[in-house]
Every structure is written in structure tokens, then in C-alpha cells.
Design an enzyme around this catalytic site. Structure first.
Site, PDB file in Angstrom:
ATOM      1  CD  GLN A   1      -3.064  -0.298  -0.051  1.00 43.24           C
ATOM      2  OE1 GLN A   1      -3.191   0.655  -0.481  1.00 43.24           O
ATOM      3  NE2 GLN A   1      -3.606  -1.337  -0.706  1.00 43.24           N
ATOM      4  CB  SER A   2       4.381   1.990  -1.409  1.00 42.07           C
ATOM      5  OG  SER A   2       5.139   3.006  -1.691  1.00 42.07           O
ATOM      6  CG  ASN A   3       0.533   6.387   0.813  1.00 37.72           C
ATOM      7  OD1 ASN A   3      -0.442   6.303   0.479  1.00 37.72           O
ATOM      8  ND2 ASN A   3       1.107   6.485   2.285  1.00 37.72           N
TER       9      ASN A   3
ATOM     10  CB  ALA B   1       4.841   2.401  -4.786  1.00 36.97           C
TER      11      ALA B   1
END
Ligand SMILES: Cc1ncc(COP(=O)(O)O)c(C=O)c1O
Length: 325
Positions: free
Chosen positions: A75-77, A79
Site C-alpha cells: 500500500q505504498s503511497n 509507489a
């Protein structure tokens, strides 16, 4: 401007709004709470990485890159915003994400897909190792990859937050405002390091406190001083920093990175229900929860003015729907 000598592409919506939080302030009985809306930087739902990517993408383009590679959690912002910056700049994007593909594609991961990024799942392997492998494979296939570091946190990316401190102080000067404290979520360190470099260079006298999201204070402080020294050097500023100069509170690590507990849930509800502003479950929910706890403990005088720097991440709420309901 402190960053005028650096290549930069206009990606973020700047300046971001600086707003008071009157209803929450009244409910708590002070201090005067304000918010800096870096959740409104644009770039596929906003967040702090947009400021870093203005400098990182400029560097990639200057070197003739055709593909951005970066890595992070599922759930990387970071990325998601890198995927958006790549699309906007006509670059391809490969994201190396930790673990295995989840059964449900939601939140940031859904946006990664919509933005056209290729996703490589790293399983248990270290992200840096898989990113290096992906870069090598792309090179062999005739591409020119540019690796954006984890969290966008190197001196190039952190320059975005040196410029952000300059932006804040210009907004304050225009409105005759001063903040005694700035509080933010801190993890890979580029945001806090950049703000502290900007603060020192411009003579801001308030206190900057990073609420650590995933590391013990001494580890984060060492990382922050290394990054701040490198950033100052990169920008040609004659400033040096020691680890203990960085305000870090590691009292809110809870169940670990990405584990949502009562602190995060209550903070998200509090800001949403008093001010109509959304926080995220991993970073800003934890940091704002820490700030509310510090206020309740009397860490700030009621007549002080405290700025919460909202660093974004709200797309992740959809990826944590079952924990937040
Ligand atoms: C929403 C949000 N806030 C804060 C941070 C932490 O910023 P930094 O990595 O620059 O410390 C991140 C990092 O990914 C983030 O996504």
C-alpha cells in the site's frame, strides 16, 4: 530560493493550503492547531512524495532515463505517486512491492494499476536487491532505468522539503503567523530532514517533531542527520547536523508498520468528524494520534500554535477498509 540551482519539473499543486483547525482546537481547549495540506499536492490523490518527485523526475529526465523504478509496501503511497509522476512525464514505471500479490486489489495498489505501472512482487527478498535486479534486466533489454530510492529519500528528493519549508515561511510571513511547533509523520526521513535543513537555512526558530512510524528514535535520528548533512551539501549550504538535534518521538510504534490500532482509528475519526479532513491509516493517522496524545499529556501550552504537516496517504484508507470500519 534555496533550491533554485536544482533541476525541477512542475508536478505538485503548490503552494498547498495552510488552514486552521478551529473546531478541533476548541474541543481540545488548545493549543491552536493548524494543518499544512500536503495531502492536496495532486498527483493521483496527493501526498508528500509529489514534492520530492519534482526534483527526482527532473534528475531522471536530465540523465535520459526512460523508466522509473521504485519500491515499497503493497500500500505504498510513494509507489503510487511515482507511478503517477512517471505517467505524467512520459516515462514507464516498474514498482517492486514487498510480499505477494493480495487477493483484493484496493487503495494505492489499485491506483498503481490504473496509472499503468508494472508491479513486481518481491516476496521475502530485500527490496533493494530486487530493484537492482529489475534495473539490470531493463538495461539488458535496452532501456534506461532510473532508480528512485525508497521513500524518495535521498538529497535530491529531500530538496523538495527544503523548498516546502521556504513555502511555509512565506505563507506565515504573508499572514503574520508563527508556529511554535511543526509535527509530522517520519519514516524514510526525507520529509523531516528537508524541513530541518530549510528551517536552519532560513532561521525558523520553532520546534520540528517527527512522530516515528516504524523505527526507534536513535535509529531515525542517525538516518535524519546523515540525510540532512547530505542534502545541505547537495544544495551548497554550509550547515552541519547532529542526530540529537532532530526531534523524534518513537512512543507510537504500536503493533509495527502498517498495523492499525485504536490510536490511528481514533485520530482518523477525530479529524474527519470535527474538520472533514481525511488522514491515512499508516502514517498520518499514527502521527496525528501521537499529537493528540501529546496534547492530552500537556506537552504544549494552550497559547502555543502547533502545525500538523499532513503528508497525504489517504488513498490507503480503501486498502484498510476492514480495520477502519
Ligand atoms: C503519507 C505519508 N506520510 C509520511 C511519510 C513519511 O515520509 P518520509 O518517508 O519522508 O519520512 C510517508 C512515506 O511513505 C507517507 O506515505
Amino acid at each position: 530560493m534555496l533550491t533554485d540551482n536544482q533541476p525541477r519539473v512542475p508536478i505538485a499543486h503548490l503552494p498547498t493550503p495552510l488552514e486552521p483547525l478551529p473546531r478541533l482546537t476548541a474541543q481540545l481547549g488548545g493549543p491552536a492547531l493548524w494543518i499544512k495540506r500536503d495531502d492536496q499536492t495532486g498527483l493521483a490523490t496527493g501526498g508528500n512524495k509529489a514534492r520530492k518527485l519534482e526534483f527526482l523526475v527532473a534528475d531522471a529526465l536530465a540523465g535520459g532515463a526512460d523508466t522509473l523504478i521504485t519500491g515499497g509496501a503493497g500500500q505504498s503511497n510513494h509507489a503510487r505517486q511515482t507511478a503517477a509522476a512517471a505517467a505524467k512525464s512520459g516515462l514507464a514505471c516498474t514498482l517492486v512491492l514487498r510480499g505477494a500479490e493480495p487477493p483484493q486489489v484496493q487503495g494505492n495498489l489499485l491506483l498503481d494499476r490504473l496509472l499503468g505501472a508494472r508491479v513486481v512482487w518481491a516476496g521475502d527478498r530485500p527490496l533493494a536487491e530486487v530493484m537492482a535486479q529489475v534495473a539490470e534486466d531493463l538495461q539488458k533489454a535496452g532501456h534506461r532505468p532510473y532508480v528512485v530510492p525508497y521513500g524518495g529519500s535521498n538529497p535530491i528528493g529531500a530538496s523538495g522539503y527544503v523548498a516546502a519549508m521556504e513555502e511555509l515561511l512565506a505563507q506565515c510571513a504573508g499572514r503574520d503567523l508563527h508556529f511554535d511547533h511543526v509535527v509530522l509523520a517520519s519514516s524514510s526521513g526525507g520529509t523531516q530532514a528537508g524541513l530541518v535543513v530549510g528551517a536552519r537555512a532560513l532561521g525558523y526558530g520553532g520546534h520540528i517533531l517527527g512522530i516515528s512510524v516504524d523505527e526507534k528514535a536513535d535509529v531515525l535520528q542517525t538516518k535524519l542527520s546523515g540525510l540532512a548533512n547530505a542534502t545541505a551539501n547537495h544544495l551548497g549550504l554550509e550547515l552541519t547536523f547532529e542526530p540529537q538535534e532532530f526531534g523524534v518521538d518513537d512512543g507510537y510504534l504500536g503493533g509495527g508498520y502498517g498495523v492499525v490500532g485504536n490510536l490511528e482509528r481514533a485520530a482518523i475519526h477525530a479529524l474527519a468528524r470535527t474538520e472533514g479532513i481525511l488522514l491515512d491509516p499508516v502514517y498520518t493517522g499514527r502521527a496525528f494520534g501521537g499529537l493528540l496524545d501529546l496534547i492530552r499529556q500537556g506537552a504544549f501550552r494552550p497559547d502555543e500554535r502547533v502545525l500538523f504537516w499532513h503528508t497525504g496517504g489517504t488513498a490507503a484508507v480503501f486498502g484498510y477498509a476492514s480495520e477502519l470500519r
